[in-house]
Design an enzyme around this catalytic site. Structure first.
Site, PDB file in Angstrom:
ATOM      1  N   CYS A   7       0.825  -1.218   0.000  1.00  0.00           N
ATOM      2  CA  CYS A   7       0.000   0.000   0.000  1.00  0.00           C
ATOM      3  C   CYS A   7       0.855   1.262   0.000  1.00  0.00           C
ATOM      4  O   CYS A   7       0.524   2.255  -0.664  1.00  0.00           O
ATOM      5  CB  CYS A   7      -0.965  -0.011   1.185  1.00  0.00           C
ATOM      6  N   ASP A  67      -8.079   4.573  -1.945  1.00  0.00           N
ATOM      7  CA  ASP A  67      -7.552   3.432  -1.200  1.00  0.00           C
ATOM      8  C   ASP A  67      -6.918   2.451  -2.181  1.00  0.00           C
ATOM      9  O   ASP A  67      -7.593   1.982  -3.104  1.00  0.00           O
ATOM     10  CB  ASP A  67      -8.668   2.746  -0.415  1.00  0.00           C
ATOM     11  N   HIS A  70      -1.827   0.433   7.521  1.00  0.00           N
ATOM     12  CA  HIS A  70      -2.340   0.762   6.191  1.00  0.00           C
ATOM     13  C   HIS A  70      -2.058   2.239   5.881  1.00  0.00           C
ATOM     14  O   HIS A  70      -1.812   3.041   6.795  1.00  0.00           O
ATOM     15  CB  HIS A  70      -3.842   0.494   6.120  1.00  0.00           C
TER      16      HIS A  70
END
Length: 578
Positions: free
Chosen positions: A360, A512, A491
Site C-alpha cells: 500500500c 484506497d 495501512h
C-alpha cells in the site's frame, strides 16, 4: 568395696566414702532410710541405724553381695554395659532401702524365711530392672553418639534456652531448674519423684535423673532430624524454583522468537522474496486453480519482466480521470454538499498479485507522484520521470539512504528493501520525496482530539491545506495542491480532496489502494450515483485509529535546502499536532 549406710552408694575406698558423705549427706538433711528419722547429724544417724535397725541393715549388706555375684556373670567385654549395670545396682540399693515393701514391718517373724523371701523378691526385681536399664543405657549411648557427631545445639525443655550440646543442657537443667527435679512426693511414707516432662513417678532420684537425661537426648535428636529435614526441604524448594524459572525463561524466549518471526513475516523482512517472486507464485496458483490460462500466464510474466527491467510501472492497476469525473458530479449533483476542494489530477493505483498485503505504501507513492508529474510546478525536479514500479521505488529509497537521509529508518529496515516485502510508511515517503528535491512536510497527529477517539484536528488541518478562504467562491474548487499521503497503523491511503456539508461537517475524499480498478471505474460514468462515492467519503467518525501521520508536498527544494534537510534528517522528528 564400701557401701554408704545412708543411701547405699558403693565406693572403692575410704577417702571416696568421706567425699561422698561430705558432698551428698553432710550438706543436705540426713534422713533415716528405714523410719524417716531426721534432724540429727551424721554420727547420730549412724548410731541410730546400728542400734534401731540392725536387722534391716544386715539384710541390705547380704543383698549387696548377691548383686556383686550377679554382676560377675555378665560379659566382661561389654564395658559400657557393665558400668551402666553398676550404676543401676547402686540405684537399686537406695530404692530397696526406701521401699516400704521390704521394710521390717512387712517381713515375716521368722528370720530365716524372712531373709530368703527378701532375697528372692528383690533378686527378681533387680534382674528385671537391670534388663530395662541396660536397654535404656545402650539406647542413650547410641543416641548420644549420633547426636554429638551430627546435631547441635540442644534446647532446654523448661525455658527453651539453646545450648551447644546435651551435656550443657543437662547442667543447665540441674542448676536452673533443680526445683522440678528435686521435689519429692510423699506417698504412704515412700519418697516418690515425679518426672517434670512426662509425669512418670520414680522411687529414686538417680533413676529420675537418668530418665530426664533420656528426654533431653531424645528432644535434641528430634530437633536435629527436624533441622536436617528442613534443610532438605529448602534445597528441594530452591531446586524446584530454579527449574521453574528456567522453564519460564525458556518459554518467554520461545514466545519472543515467535513474535519476532511473526513481525518479520508481517512487515516482509523474513527473506521470503519480494515483488517478483510473489507475482510469479500468485500467477502459478491462478493457473493451477484454472482461473488463468497458461498462455495468459506467460504473457503476463513477459510483461512483468520487461517492466522490471526498465523500472517503470506497467499501468495494469492504474485508473485515470477520476478527478475530472468528481468535478462534473459535484457541479451537477450532490445537493447536500456546500463546498468541495479537489487536488490536482491524480491517478489511482491498486495492489496486484505481486504486492498484495504489503504494497500500500508503494501504491500511494505512485498516486502522489502521478499528480506531481502532471503539475508544472514540479517540472524542475521531476522532469523526464515516469511512475516507477515497486522494485524501482525500493531501489530509489535505498539510494536516498546511501545519500545520508534517515539513517535510523535505514537501520530499522536493515538498509535493504529490494527483494523483500518490507512495508514502508510516512518516513520513507518523506525521505524519497526529499531526495527528489520535493519540498514536503510530515505531520504527526499522535492522539485523539475529539470524542470517541476521533481526530477533528486532522480534518481541520487538511481543510486549511486545500483552502485559504472558506467563505465565498464556487461550489467546486479545483486547487493546485497535490494529494496528501495519509498513514495509520497497518495501512496507508491518499487524500485527494475534502467536502463541507451544508450542516458544516467535513468529509475527506480518499483513494484506497485496496480498492480494485473495477470499483474505481464506476466513478467514470456520466450518470454517477451518490452510492459510488461511499468508497471515497470518510467522515470524522470513520477515522478512529490511535495515531495518524500525513506527508504533504509544498513545492520544490533548492540544492542547498536539500542538503540542509539531509543533515536535519540525522535527528529527524515529525511535526506533532497536539
Amino acid at each position: 568395696m564400701l557401701s554408704c549406710d545412708i543411701c547405699g552408694e558403693t565406693v572403692t575406698s575410704e577417702p571416696d566414702m568421706k567425699s561422698h558423705l561430705l558432698i551428698v549427706h553432710m550438706e543436705n538433711e540426713v534422713i533415716c532410710p528405714f523410719c524417716k528419722l531426721s534432724g540429727v547429724n551424721y554420727d547420730e544417724m549412724c548410731f541410730h541405724i546400728e542400734t534401731a535397725h540392725f536387722e534391716q541393715n544386715e539384710l541390705e549388706r547380704n543383698f549387696e553381695k548377691t548383686n556383686k555375684i550377679q554382676y560377675r556373670t555378665f560379659d566382661n567385654g561389654k564395658d559400657n554395659t557393665q558400668q551402666c549395670r553398676m550404676d543401676i545396682n547402686s540405684s537399686m540399693h537406695s530404692a530397696c532401702a526406701s521401699n516400704p515393701k521390704i521394710s521390717v514391718q512387712s517381713l515375716p517373724e521368722d528370720g530365716t524365711l524372712k531373709q530368703k523371701t527378701f532375697y528372692s523378691e528383690n533378686l527378681s526385681e533387680s534382674r528385671k530392672f537391670l534388663r530395662s536399664k541396660e536397654k535404656q543405657c545402650d539406647l542413650s549411648q547410641i543416641k548420644e553418639s549420633i547426636y554429638d557427631t551430627t546435631y547441635s545445639p540442644s534446647e532446654c525443655p523448661f525455658c527453651g534456652k539453646i545450648e551447644d550440646c546435651a551435656q550443657d543442657v543437662e547442667t543447665h537443667v540441674k542448676t536452673k531448674h533443680a526445683s522440678f527435679l528435686d521435689t519429692p512426693v510423699e506417698d504412704g511414707g515412700q519418697t516418690l519423684y515425679d518426672c517434670p516432662m512426662c509425669g512418670l513417678i520414680c522411687t529414686n532420684y538417680h533413676i529420675l535423673q537418668e530418665h530426664v537425661d533420656l528426654h533431653l537426648e531424645e528432644s535434641s535428636f528430634r530437633q536435629g532430624l527436624d533441622r536436617v529435614q528442613c534443610t532438605r526441604d529448602l534445597e528441594l524448594a530452591h531446586q524446584l524454583q530454579q527449574e521453574e524459572d528456567q522453564k519460564r525463561k525458556s518459554e518467554e524466549s520461545r514466545q519472543e522468537r515467535e513474535e519476532f518471526q511473526k513481525l518479520q513475516r508481517q512487515y516482509g523482512l523474513d527473506d521470503s522474496g519480494g515483488y517478483k517472486q510473489q507475482q510469479l507464485q500468485s500467477m502459478e496458483r491462478e493457473v493451477n486453480s484454472g482461473r488463468m490460462h497458461p498462455s495468459e500466464f506467460h504473457r503476463r510474466r513477459a510483461d512483468m519482466m520487461e517492466a522490471l527491467a526498465i523500472g517503470i510501472d506497467d499501468g495494469k492497476t492504474r485508473t485515470s480521470g477520476i478527478i475530472e469525473a468528481l468535478h462534473r458530479y459535484y457541479q451537477n449533483a450532490a445537493t447536500d454538499v456546500r463546498r468541495v476542494w479537489l487536488s490536482t489530477v491524480v491517478d489511482h493505483f491498486h495492489s496486484s498479485f505481486g504486492d498484495k498485503g504489503w504494497g500500500c505504501g508503494y501504491r500511494n507513492f505512485q498516486m502522489l507522484l502521478s499528480s506531481l508529474l502532471q503539475n508544472d510546478a514540479y517540472d524542475d525536479c521531476l522532469k523526464g520521470m515516469s511512475v516507477p514500479c515497486i522494485p524501482k521505488i525500493q531501489s530509489m529509497i535505498e539510494d536516498a539512504w546511501r545519500e545520508g537521509f534517515d539513517p535510523q529508518g535505514a537501520c530499522q529496515l536493515n538498509n535493504r528493501l529490494q527483494g523483500t516485502k518490507a512495508w514502508i510508511g510516512a518516513c520513507e515517503i518523506y525521505t524519497l520525496l526529499t531526495s527528489l528535491r520535493v519540498k514536503c512536510r510530515i505531520v504527526d497527529f499522535h492522539k485523539s482530539t475529539g470524542p470517541l477517539g476521533t481526530h477533528p484536528r486532522l480534518f481541520e488541518w487538511i481543510l486549511n491545506y486545500y483552502s485559504s478562504e472558506r467563505e465565498g467562491g464556487p461550489k467546486v474548487v479545483g486547487t493546485s495542491k497535490p494529494p496528501i499521503y495519509l498513514q495509520h497503523q497497518g495501512h496507508s491511503r491518499t487524500v485527494i480532496g475534502i467536502e463541507e456539508r451544508k450542516n458544516r461537517t467535513l468529509c475527506l475524499l480518499i483513494f484506497d489502494p485496496g480498492c480494485p480498478s473495477r470499483e474505481m471505474q464506476k466513478l467514470l460514468k456520466q450518470d454517477m450515483e451518490a452510492s459510488s462515492l461511499k468508497q471515497l467519503r470518510k467522515c470524522v467518525g470513520n477515522l478512529k485509529h490511535k495515531q495518524y501521520q500525513i506527508v504533504a508536498a509544498e513545492g520544490v527544494l533548492t540544492a542547498e535546502e536539500k542538503i540542509a534537510r539531509r543533515q536535519a534528517s540525522q535527528v529527524f522528528t515529525a511535526e506533532k499536532i497536539p
